[in-house]
Design an enzyme around this catalytic site. Sequence first.
Site, PDB file in Angstrom:
ATOM      1  N   HIS A 281      -7.589  -5.286  -1.324  1.00 53.22           N
ATOM      2  CA  HIS A 281      -6.383  -4.549  -0.955  1.00 53.22           C
ATOM      3  C   HIS A 281      -5.418  -5.433  -0.166  1.00 53.22           C
ATOM      4  CE1 HIS A 281      -3.972  -1.028  -0.442  1.00 53.22           C
ATOM      5  NE2 HIS A 281      -4.047  -1.082   0.873  1.00 53.22           N
TER       6      HIS A 281
ATOM      7  N   ASP B  12      -9.100  -4.641  -5.811  1.00 54.01           N
ATOM      8  CA  ASP B  12      -8.706  -3.706  -4.752  1.00 54.01           C
ATOM      9  C   ASP B  12      -9.755  -2.600  -4.633  1.00 54.01           C
ATOM     10  OD1 ASP B  12      -7.485  -1.862  -3.062  1.00 54.01           O
ATOM     11  OD2 ASP B  12      -5.485  -2.286  -3.834  1.00 54.01           O
TER      12      ASP B  12
ATOM     13  N   SER C 194       0.826  -1.194   0.000  1.00 55.00           N
ATOM     14  CA  SER C 194       0.000   0.000   0.000  1.00 55.00           C
ATOM     15  C   SER C 194       0.868   1.254   0.000  1.00 55.00           C
ATOM     16  CB  SER C 194      -0.966  -0.045   1.184  1.00 55.00           C
ATOM     17  OG  SER C 194      -1.937   0.945   1.091  1.00 55.00           O
TER      18      SER C 194
END
Length: 965
Positions: free
Chosen positions: A884, A850, A776
Amino acid sequence: MFLNKVYCRFSLIYPTLCPPPPPPLGSLPHGGGLFCSPPLRVPNSLRFRRVRHMRSHAASSAPSRLARLVPFASAAESGVADPNGSPAPTSLPLEDEESLSLGRYRLPPKEIRDIVDAPPLPVLSFSPHRDKILFLKRRSLPPLSELARPEEKLAGIRIDGNYNARSRMSFYTGIGIHSLTDDGKLGPEQEVHGFPDGAKINFVSWSRDGRHLSFSIRVDEEENNSSKLRVWVADVESGKARPLFQSPDIFLNAVFDNFVWVNDSMLLVCTIPISRGAPPKKPLVPSGPKVQSNEQKNVVQVRTFQDLLKDEYDEDLFDYYSTSQLVLVSLDGTMKTVGPPAVYTSIDPSPDDKYIMVTSIHRPYSYIVPCGRFPKKVELWTTTGKFVREICDLPLAEDIPIAFNSVRRGKRSINWRPDKPSTLYWVETQDGGDAKTEVSPRDIVYMESAEPINGEQPEVLHKLDLRYGGISWCDDTLALVYESWYKTRRTRTWVIAPDSKNVNPRILFDRSSEDAYSDPGSPMMRRTQAGTYVIAKIKKQDEGTYILLNGRGATPEGNIPFLDLFDVNTGVKERIWESDKEKYYETVVALMSDYTDGELPIDQLRILTSKESKTENTQYFLQAWPDKKSFQITNFPHPYPQLASLQKEMIRYQRKDGVQLTATLYLPPGYSPTKEGPLPCLVWSYPGEFKSKDAAGQVRGSPNEFAGIGPTSPLLWLARGFAILSGPTIPIIGEGDEEANDRYVEQLVASSEAAVEEVIRRGVAHPNKIAVGGHSYGAFMTANLLAHAPHLFCCGISRSGAYNRTLTPFGFQNEDRTLWEATNTYIEMSPFMSANKIKKPILLIHGEEDNNSGTLTMQSDRFFNALKGHGALCRLVILPFESHGYSARESIMHVLWETDMWLQKYCVESSDQSSDLYSSSGESPNSSENKAISATGSVPDHESTQEDGFYFTPRSLLWYYPLST
């Protein structure tokens, strides 16, 4: 939300062998050169498998989505059976060059696989009277087939239409009940029984008297389908479970709220309306174009939310799945519908069980913000379903400013006072919700009874100049009100007397939220007879007003948790419990003597504590006053005994601008740098923004905490002979009016330089074997380091990152300026704009689904194309059905395989190309400074300047782990 329900959720205790949910893994070998002499030495038990060099063009010539990594239709001979029943991926030899471009799931080496597949420990939940414990049993990683179930992406949430609940829900596989004696001994397990084999259990909660459990059940049916959720109840004494509703046609609607205990024998349940038909069908031909308009010239700035509504069909589908019928049902099966069907998002009974605060959302919906900003109505009903009054009806909130501390206009944070039968309180902004508007007061807290008498107006409870942050209630004479402001990091705690107007509010604590050393702790809460939670008052011989403050105890030597007896009137504190400092890390988990109203005598105090060490996993203990005897409750086995003797040390070092930095260094069992030599090193961290250098340099964490290893943890590479530098602090500091991100790259590189210098100085990391990686925001950081500090790293691994900040123009992470307000910052921080500078191998991994704000899968797609367009050595792996974070066993195992393969090729087996290592600094590989480093493994004494660049040749593995993006 009803505080009893909050407690039931927060009372679930996860043994802290790994952080739930576990962060995804990725590791990158450092780019570039292979050391020449001496050869890499590791303990015999952790020798690396030699692998052939793979073709350098294999990654760049592969299809951009690698055939989507389609799973096998059947198990392969070389695969390992999945304990969850999904097809087994293959475990091909690493030297199989063709495997690089085949879209097949792979398995990592056995030493990694064995740790990931270890059975998870149960989750614990204590009864209201603290005399029983639930052991909620879990399975290991879910199969990919569960993620592949159809889901509807509507209004910012994902719905499994078959369950009529949120998609991708984890679940429990069983419930064990143990009695708990005063001396901490557990009775024999009583297994909850009566539900179908293979049932998936969710939403477990205690009745207020602790005699019953409620939970939902779903079971697998034919053709890999699962049933809708049904509500079940179980008798705690016998363990016998049964359906709550006698009719088989009543199902739970768990898209938003699900069910709540109204009293000891009655629940309020969100059900699927019985009259509901088939879902709406998408029209083959649309009725017209999709039109959005801003002809009123409103200023509407929103972040890049995903899974939003797109058209009228989506609106109808959202209504179809999220509309509930509330049903009041008793344990004997008597039931009554309450109110009309609506999209109910919260149901909250009053402490005296007379009223229900019902929150719902309604049209008009929005196509640019998620459902949390849809029009919201809050009403008050009696528990029999009679409408009492409307508390508020808030309009659509598309225009909440992006500045931090901006909020919705109107009443917000509406709750019941937990110390009163039926009193409401809420807060209203005075700045229009815009944090950039200067006004005093900024927030006002109000309070009123459920049914005001004779037109009684709401009472002003407190006025705040910062942003309201919540209230901890105690009684008529004591409550703590919290406020904070992000830009200045200021946080204040007020003492108020809620029902004594002649007592002026006063500030109890006024400090910086960044200053961990000054954190006084949080008040311990006790349970009331109504099932709510209030501050626990402690009774001593004198007349003081005492509460318990439970703190993390941050110090320059690490966290030393504590429990203080605190006099609210005088500010005097007495430390009545503190964690062991030498070997163990202990924390106070909960108050165990909280089931009586009134003040709690200090000599009757009982608390639940956790205890762990570097090598001993978390166990739970009962401590009782006055003699503070400790009784061990649990005896969980070590989750990965093969790493039980790993080495752990909290280290401190300094950035060139004087900022103090810290990290946790892990070394493989039995490793000695003097005997084995330097290792490849994995470093995992995450940048954070600070307003002061002093706060940035504070120590956080404890050297005695147990090394939790989740399914995607970088610590897995201890089993492969790596040194792991976990959580090196990467502070991005903006003091005064300076914005931290305006010097993001400079500070990022400086912190990474200091971390690399330290592991090389200690002789644990080979200077030619340092890689960098992250997930991330850490993936974003990884790409930036490969672009701006390529001489530090041999390769990188970036998972689920965002690389082009012009695609998030209205803010990202902690940046609340827009692209047009800070154009240079957005451009300079975007590694996409520096793709031509990235020359070291980089592995990109991203979930195909995601839904995190800002990290669209497109970010990795476009970054990969930019890299490939400049001839970079890169590889892109898109994980089907993953979001994610990654959850399916096939996906996680493949991520670990990709990571290990990348590390073996570009870190362990990399070739020495020292001429590349100094390309950015202009130094010669034969310079005296470089010779000193390569000969001694240490860094020259003088400080380098930014103009000098980096003067050493590190090559280990740096991994940076992001919290969120």
